[in-house]
Design a protein around this motif. Sequence first.
Motif, mmCIF file in Angstrom:
data_model
loop_
_atom_site.group_PDB
_atom_site.id
_atom_site.type_symbol
_atom_site.label_atom_id
_atom_site.label_comp_id
_atom_site.label_asym_id
_atom_site.label_seq_id
_atom_site.Cartn_x
_atom_site.Cartn_y
_atom_site.Cartn_z
ATOM 1 N N CYS A 180 0.818 -1.221 0.000
ATOM 2 C CA CYS A 180 0.000 0.000 0.000
ATOM 3 C C CYS A 180 0.852 1.272 0.000
ATOM 4 O O CYS A 180 0.337 2.366 -0.242
ATOM 5 N N GLU A 227 -13.122 -3.208 -2.002
ATOM 6 C CA GLU A 227 -11.932 -3.380 -1.157
ATOM 7 C C GLU A 227 -12.413 -3.390 0.287
ATOM 8 O O GLU A 227 -12.687 -2.344 0.861
ATOM 9 N N ASP A 229 -12.267 -3.771 4.171
ATOM 10 C CA ASP A 229 -11.357 -3.711 5.322
ATOM 11 C C ASP A 229 -12.058 -4.396 6.498
ATOM 12 O O ASP A 229 -12.484 -3.750 7.451
ATOM 13 N N ASP A 232 -10.817 -4.363 10.484
ATOM 14 C CA ASP A 232 -11.157 -3.249 11.366
ATOM 15 C C ASP A 232 -12.558 -3.354 11.955
ATOM 16 O O ASP A 232 -12.888 -2.615 12.878
ATOM 17 N N ARG A 246 -4.146 -7.030 9.541
ATOM 18 C CA ARG A 246 -4.988 -6.138 8.740
ATOM 19 C C ARG A 246 -4.615 -6.322 7.273
ATOM 20 O O ARG A 246 -3.506 -6.019 6.856
ATOM 21 N N ILE A 248 -6.520 -6.127 3.228
ATOM 22 C CA ILE A 248 -7.728 -5.790 2.468
ATOM 23 C C ILE A 248 -8.204 -7.045 1.732
ATOM 24 O O ILE A 248 -7.408 -7.763 1.125
#
Length: 255
Positions: A180, A227, A229, A232, A246, A248
């Motif tokens: 990222c 995408e 997440d 979280d 974590r 994606i």
Amino acid sequence: MIKFILNRVSRGVLQRLARWVMPLAGLFYAGRGVQCPLCGARFRRFMSYGYVEVRKNALCPRCLSLERHRLLWLWLEREGKLTEMATGNTKFLHIAPEVCLSRRFEKILPPDSYITADLESPLAKVKMDVQHIPFADGTFDVVFCNHVLEHVANDRLAMCEMHRVMRPGGWGVMLSPVDCARAGTFEDDSAVDPAERTRLFGQYDHRRVYGRDYADRLREAGFRVDEVDFFDTLTPDQQRLHALRREILYMVQNK
Ligand SMILES: [Zn+2]
């Protein structure tokens, strides 16, 4: 030790060996600190794993799940996808099947609905190149292809092929390692030496490092991409119990 083995022993041999070695290894991890949502087993912690950087608490000694498989499985459960597959007469193409996932899918889908495919894996039913998928347009309701595209010479062609064999309204999961910190994907076709590829791309058999444009490549092939997440949305206790990271989740749909 784990890094040495992963980098020197072929994937096919590792897959065969794992069946015998891993249950024994599990004895050394007896305890209740972590739980694998795929196989249900509890351990003191998971095993270490990684080709270049070794991650502690990553690999389930019973079913070989990694953080991303556990995260994906929890998401499939939460979204009701597993029930939907089991009851919906789903035709499923699983490319480069991860053993931890395929064992579970084999239990919920009939053998003629669940097709595993790979260029070399001994675990797959169909031997194929993802750049030339030997199935008719719109054959599948679901296509999974995780951690494959970074190995493929023409990943855009592979993405188009997966889009082609997915029926309109079908969906899939296409995870790849994404850096990222990079805006654009980095690739260099002139790098063919394994040591050079490790230096450039982080693993001896990778051909590129995807950047934040990864989802756009999938979109160019015709997919709608979410995408997700999901990490979280979980509590710190859940993240710890299942030893998640974590990451994606790239969920695609043939819109
Ligand atoms: Zn497990």
